[in-house]
Write a protein that holds these residues in place. Structure first.
Motif, PDB file in Angstrom:
ATOM      1  N   ARG A 123      31.829  66.453  45.205  1.00  0.00           N
ATOM      2  CA  ARG A 123      30.835  66.447  46.296  1.00  0.00           C
ATOM      3  C   ARG A 123      31.146  67.558  47.312  1.00  0.00           C
ATOM      4  O   ARG A 123      30.240  68.171  47.865  1.00  0.00           O
ATOM      5  CB  ARG A 123      30.725  65.065  46.940  1.00  0.00           C
ATOM      6  CG  ARG A 123      31.820  64.678  47.840  1.00  0.00           C
ATOM      7  CD  ARG A 123      31.488  63.564  48.801  1.00  0.00           C
ATOM      8  NE  ARG A 123      32.706  62.896  49.205  1.00  0.00           N
ATOM      9  CZ  ARG A 123      33.584  63.386  50.066  1.00  0.00           C
ATOM     10  NH1 ARG A 123      33.381  64.569  50.621  1.00  0.00           N
ATOM     11  NH2 ARG A 123      34.669  62.705  50.367  1.00  0.00           N
ATOM     12  N   MET A 124      32.436  67.835  47.537  1.00  0.00           N
ATOM     13  CA  MET A 124      32.770  68.955  48.437  1.00  0.00           C
ATOM     14  C   MET A 124      32.244  70.270  47.856  1.00  0.00           C
ATOM     15  O   MET A 124      31.725  71.123  48.581  1.00  0.00           O
ATOM     16  CB  MET A 124      34.291  69.063  48.620  1.00  0.00           C
ATOM     17  CG  MET A 124      34.903  67.923  49.394  1.00  0.00           C
ATOM     18  SD  MET A 124      36.706  68.102  49.471  1.00  0.00           S
ATOM     19  CE  MET A 124      37.170  66.385  49.697  1.00  0.00           C
ATOM     20  N   LEU A 125      32.378  70.414  46.543  1.00  0.00           N
ATOM     21  CA  LEU A 125      31.916  71.647  45.903  1.00  0.00           C
ATOM     22  C   LEU A 125      30.389  71.757  45.970  1.00  0.00           C
ATOM     23  O   LEU A 125      29.850  72.858  46.115  1.00  0.00           O
ATOM     24  CB  LEU A 125      32.410  71.706  44.450  1.00  0.00           C
ATOM     25  CG  LEU A 125      33.935  71.834  44.310  1.00  0.00           C
ATOM     26  CD1 LEU A 125      34.361  71.649  42.856  1.00  0.00           C
ATOM     27  CD2 LEU A 125      34.428  73.183  44.844  1.00  0.00           C
ATOM     28  N   GLU A 126      29.720  70.605  45.878  1.00  0.00           N
ATOM     29  CA  GLU A 126      28.249  70.621  46.054  1.00  0.00           C
ATOM     30  C   GLU A 126      27.893  71.143  47.437  1.00  0.00           C
ATOM     31  O   GLU A 126      26.961  71.922  47.608  1.00  0.00           O
ATOM     32  CB  GLU A 126      27.683  69.207  45.922  1.00  0.00           C
ATOM     33  CG  GLU A 126      27.269  68.838  44.535  1.00  0.00           C
ATOM     34  CD  GLU A 126      26.762  67.402  44.489  1.00  0.00           C
ATOM     35  OE1 GLU A 126      26.141  66.940  45.464  1.00  0.00           O
ATOM     36  OE2 GLU A 126      27.034  66.751  43.475  1.00  0.00           O
ATOM     37  N   GLY A 127      28.633  70.703  48.427  1.00  0.00           N
ATOM     38  CA  GLY A 127      28.408  71.196  49.791  1.00  0.00           C
ATOM     39  C   GLY A 127      28.631  72.699  49.865  1.00  0.00           C
ATOM     40  O   GLY A 127      27.845  73.442  50.468  1.00  0.00           O
ATOM     41  N   LEU A 183      30.519  81.133  44.863  1.00  0.00           N
ATOM     42  CA  LEU A 183      29.794  80.450  43.786  1.00  0.00           C
ATOM     43  C   LEU A 183      30.593  80.468  42.478  1.00  0.00           C
ATOM     44  O   LEU A 183      30.572  79.505  41.711  1.00  0.00           O
ATOM     45  CB  LEU A 183      28.410  81.079  43.599  1.00  0.00           C
ATOM     46  CG  LEU A 183      27.458  80.821  44.785  1.00  0.00           C
ATOM     47  CD1 LEU A 183      26.136  81.556  44.589  1.00  0.00           C
ATOM     48  CD2 LEU A 183      27.216  79.334  45.008  1.00  0.00           C
ATOM     49  N   GLU A 184      31.338  81.534  42.265  1.00  0.00           N
ATOM     50  CA  GLU A 184      32.216  81.573  41.074  1.00  0.00           C
ATOM     51  C   GLU A 184      33.310  80.510  41.178  1.00  0.00           C
ATOM     52  O   GLU A 184      33.614  79.810  40.211  1.00  0.00           O
ATOM     53  CB  GLU A 184      32.879  82.953  40.953  1.00  0.00           C
ATOM     54  CG  GLU A 184      31.990  84.001  40.328  1.00  0.00           C
ATOM     55  CD  GLU A 184      32.620  85.397  40.395  1.00  0.00           C
ATOM     56  OE1 GLU A 184      31.861  86.365  40.256  1.00  0.00           O
ATOM     57  OE2 GLU A 184      33.859  85.499  40.620  1.00  0.00           O
ATOM     58  N   TRP A 185      33.893  80.408  42.358  1.00  0.00           N
ATOM     59  CA  TRP A 185      34.952  79.394  42.547  1.00  0.00           C
ATOM     60  C   TRP A 185      34.396  77.994  42.347  1.00  0.00           C
ATOM     61  O   TRP A 185      35.021  77.140  41.737  1.00  0.00           O
ATOM     62  CB  TRP A 185      35.558  79.500  43.945  1.00  0.00           C
ATOM     63  CG  TRP A 185      36.350  80.726  44.209  1.00  0.00           C
ATOM     64  CD1 TRP A 185      36.625  81.729  43.324  1.00  0.00           C
ATOM     65  CD2 TRP A 185      36.967  81.085  45.441  1.00  0.00           C
ATOM     66  NE1 TRP A 185      37.374  82.698  43.942  1.00  0.00           N
ATOM     67  CE2 TRP A 185      37.596  82.325  45.232  1.00  0.00           C
ATOM     68  CE3 TRP A 185      37.036  80.488  46.706  1.00  0.00           C
ATOM     69  CZ2 TRP A 185      38.309  82.972  46.245  1.00  0.00           C
ATOM     70  CZ3 TRP A 185      37.745  81.121  47.716  1.00  0.00           C
ATOM     71  CH2 TRP A 185      38.365  82.354  47.486  1.00  0.00           C
ATOM     72  N   VAL A 186      33.218  77.763  42.923  1.00  0.00           N
ATOM     73  CA  VAL A 186      32.600  76.434  42.805  1.00  0.00           C
ATOM     74  C   VAL A 186      32.380  76.104  41.323  1.00  0.00           C
ATOM     75  O   VAL A 186      32.697  75.004  40.854  1.00  0.00           O
ATOM     76  CB  VAL A 186      31.266  76.380  43.582  1.00  0.00           C
ATOM     77  CG1 VAL A 186      30.449  75.158  43.201  1.00  0.00           C
ATOM     78  CG2 VAL A 186      31.534  76.395  45.086  1.00  0.00           C
ATOM     79  N   GLU A 187      31.874  77.083  40.590  1.00  0.00           N
ATOM     80  CA  GLU A 187      31.610  76.849  39.168  1.00  0.00           C
ATOM     81  C   GLU A 187      32.911  76.596  38.413  1.00  0.00           C
ATOM     82  O   GLU A 187      33.009  75.676  37.597  1.00  0.00           O
ATOM     83  CB  GLU A 187      30.884  78.075  38.592  1.00  0.00           C
ATOM     84  CG  GLU A 187      30.335  77.824  37.224  1.00  0.00           C
ATOM     85  CD  GLU A 187      29.707  79.078  36.626  1.00  0.00           C
ATOM     86  OE1 GLU A 187      29.382  80.017  37.394  1.00  0.00           O
ATOM     87  OE2 GLU A 187      29.578  79.109  35.397  1.00  0.00           O
ATOM     88  N   PHE A 188      33.920  77.395  38.727  1.00  0.00           N
ATOM     89  CA  PHE A 188      35.188  77.233  38.025  1.00  0.00           C
ATOM     90  C   PHE A 188      35.817  75.871  38.324  1.00  0.00           C
ATOM     91  O   PHE A 188      36.239  75.137  37.427  1.00  0.00           O
ATOM     92  CB  PHE A 188      36.158  78.358  38.420  1.00  0.00           C
ATOM     93  CG  PHE A 188      37.471  78.243  37.709  1.00  0.00           C
ATOM     94  CD1 PHE A 188      37.620  78.727  36.418  1.00  0.00           C
ATOM     95  CD2 PHE A 188      38.547  77.601  38.314  1.00  0.00           C
ATOM     96  CE1 PHE A 188      38.832  78.577  35.742  1.00  0.00           C
ATOM     97  CE2 PHE A 188      39.748  77.449  37.644  1.00  0.00           C
ATOM     98  CZ  PHE A 188      39.891  77.946  36.348  1.00  0.00           C
TER      99      PHE A 188
END
Ligand SMILES: O=C(O)[C@H](O)COP(=O)(O)O
Length: 234
Positions: A123-127, A183-188
């Motif tokens: 959920r943090m990554l969604e934010g 966005l790359e970090w979030v995806e990874f």
């Protein structure tokens, strides 16, 4: 377009490695935390921030108040950036939660909690994924776990897998990242969580202790004591 992530300033809880995952508990900065936040103001001024996001916890909102005292910019509270719900470990030493986490893994929900460590990170990554739509440069005042995860991602080697324990993030130290990189970090990180990285780390491991090399950074001296036993609250 970039985001500057910072962990909030020190609190009486964080100074003693007590966990607080309930935003209804009024944990505010201690004197040192407030001083550090004031000292960081020039950095925020230089950045020319155009938006500020915080979690819904009093300590991140107070930190943002102090950082932005002379700056006018839109402020948003996003509960997706909140600390994990620690359930029965609320207000207890991090060490107790860490022992449970090692035994049960990052996909299990602590008793009394609505989320596992991995669910909280997702959920943090969604934010974080929503941030590029916000005016930039922007500042995000969040919590240690998210900052540690982002920093781990920044410095990971290609073969590294997301570990169960991460070094503690320093207070108010900026981690600046471009939208593309974020966005790359979030995806990874999302991929790491979805494939259950760190899930088998605790299996067969010796009981956790403050000497453990992965947690010692978060669990140094002094020996942690319940908050009510400290002179701070006398
Ligand atoms: O991982 C950590 O160290 C915790 O998330 C700390 O929480 P805090 O930043 O709210 O003190």
């Amino acid at each position: 377009m970039s985001t500057c992530f910072v962990r909030h300033g020190r609190t009486p809880y964080s100074a003693r490695y007590l966990v607080n995952g309930d935003p209804g508990v009024p944990v505010l900065l201690d004197d040192e935390g407030a001083l550090c936040a004031r000292r960081s103001r020039p950095l925020v001024r230089e950045m020319g921030v155009r938006a500020c996001w915080t979690s819904s916890f009093p300590r991140t909102r107070q930190t943002a108040d102090l950082l932005l005292e002379e700056i006018s910019c839109p402020r948003s509270v996003d509960a997706r950036l909140d600390e994990p719900d620690y359930g029965m470990f609320e207000g207890r030493p991090f060490l107790e939660y860490a022992s449970w986490l090692r035994e049960h893994g990052p996909t299990a929900r602590p008793p009394g909690s609505r989320e596992s460590q991995h669910e909280a990170l997702l959920r943090m990554l969604e934010g974080c994924a929503a941030l590029p739509a916000v005016a930039a440069p922007r500042i995000v005042v969040a919590h240690g776990f998210l900052l540690s995860a982002l920093d781990w991602c920044r410095s990971r080697r290609p073969q590294d897998e997301l570990p169960l324990f991460l070094p503690e993030a320093p207070y108010l130290e900026p981690l600046v990242v471009s939208d593309r990189c974020l966005l790359e970090w979030v995806e990874f990180l999302t991929g790491e969580v979805r494939r259950g990285s760190g899930s088998s780390e605790g299996r067969g491991a010796p009981p956790i202790s403050s000497e453990d090399h992965r947690t010692v950074l978060r669990l140094p001296r002094p020996v942690r004591t319940p908050l009510e036993e400290n002179e701070f609250d006398a």
